[in-house]
Design an enzyme around this catalytic site. Structure first.
Site, short mmCIF file in Angstrom:
data_model
loop_
_atom_site.label_atom_id
_atom_site.label_comp_id
_atom_site.label_asym_id
_atom_site.label_seq_id
_atom_site.Cartn_x
_atom_site.Cartn_y
_atom_site.Cartn_z
N GLU A 1 0.84 -1.20 0.00
CA GLU A 1 0.00 0.00 0.00
C GLU A 1 0.88 1.26 0.00
OE1 GLU A 1 -3.60 1.92 2.77
OE2 GLU A 1 -2.63 0.03 3.33
N LYS B 1 -9.38 2.94 -2.36
CA LYS B 1 -9.71 2.28 -1.09
C LYS B 1 -11.07 2.76 -0.57
CE LYS B 1 -7.45 1.11 3.31
NZ LYS B 1 -6.21 1.33 4.09
N CYS C 1 -5.70 -3.25 1.86
CA CYS C 1 -5.55 -3.39 3.31
C CYS C 1 -6.86 -3.62 4.06
CB CYS C 1 -4.80 -2.18 3.85
SG CYS C 1 -4.12 -2.39 5.52
#
Length: 275
Positions: A50, A119, A153
């Site tokens: 990330e 995200k 994540c």
């Protein structure tokens, strides 16, 4: 329904590294070197962590270094991918007008941009202050005969997210991550369970070591892995920087989906209240 997988395994490389936080140029050098090693090992795809392009805990540097999905950083990664002949997934801060997203982009072996994901679930005060959440939960592309999905994540910790990918036919879910202490159980236990319950491969690629200062200081735990739909961990990293190589086996994927009844036995009519 899940897509029909290809006949040949896909070899992928996981770059467990924090690069050089704050320096795009240094991180591109690290990426170039890793791409060379991955290609030499026969990998067709290299996945980074990330925010790899810039660093994660870099404070105001997030907005200063953010760029568009077709910016100079993307061009540089595309050049690396084309020179080494393999696809690359990399994390970066994406600028779109006045907004900045925590994003990952997939570039193929010819240097073409295949997919970009923002995200959707932002973790903690740092991310919620620095980024705008994405609104598209399932982003996919075709690569090497596989339907590849992108996630970042914290997103993988929501079973609804991964199940949405399963229902959309994702074969391999790529998850650049910045997993920190004391949440090692996510890498060790949760990710293999996600792969099993949604019948897909998951490549979970983490940062390593300390990063940032003060309230925004983090200790990233490594433990990157490639989990398979039978619940096994095919590749597992330690806590330091390393390049891991594993294979996504379409025969195993097909056999596991035939044996495991989870997706067939769902009763969606019972789940409406959960939304």
């Amino acid at each position: 329904m899940p897509s029909s997988p290809p006949a040949q395994p896909l070899r992928i490389a996981l770059l467990q590294s924090s690069g050089r936080p704050g320096s795009v140029a240094a991180n591109l050098t690290v990426l170039d070197e890793a791409a060379g090693r991955a290609a030499a090992a026969g990998a067709a795809l290299l996945v980074t962590s990330e925010m790899f392009l810039t660093g994660y805990a870099i404070g105001e540097g997030v907005h200063r270094l953010a760029e568009s999905a077709d910016g100079d950083g993307a061009d540089a990664v595309a050049d690396i991918a084309a020179r080494h002949g393999l696809g690359i997934v990399y994390g970066y801060p994406e600028r779109d007008g006045a907004q900045v997203f925590n994003s990952v982009q997939l570039i193929d072996a010819a240097g073409a941009r295949l997919a970009n994901y923002r995200k959707t679930h932002l973790f903690g005060g740092f991310e919620q202050e620095a980024f705008v959440p994405g609104q598209q939960p399932v982003v996919q592309a075709e690569l090497g005969g596989l339907r590849v999905g992108l996630m970042i994540c914290y997103d993988v910790e929501f079973p609804e997210n991964v199940r949405a990918h399963a229902l959309a036919g994702t074969d391999l879910l790529l998850v650049p991550t910045a997993q920190m202490h004391p949440f090692q159980f996510v890498a060790e236990s949760l990710v293999p369970v996600r792969a099993f319950e949604s019948q897909m491969y998951i490549a979970y690629v983490n940062r390593t070591g300390p990063e940032g200062e003060g309230a925004d200081a983090f200790e990233f735990v490594g433990l990157s892995c490639l989990a398979s739909p039978d619940g096994a961990t095919r590749v597992r990293g330690g806590q330091g920087e390393e390049l891991l190589v594993g294979e996504v086996d379409p025969a195993l994927l097909s056999a596991s989906r035939e044996t495991n009844p989870y997706l067939r036995d769902r009763r969606p009519g019972l789940y409406g209240s959960l939304a």
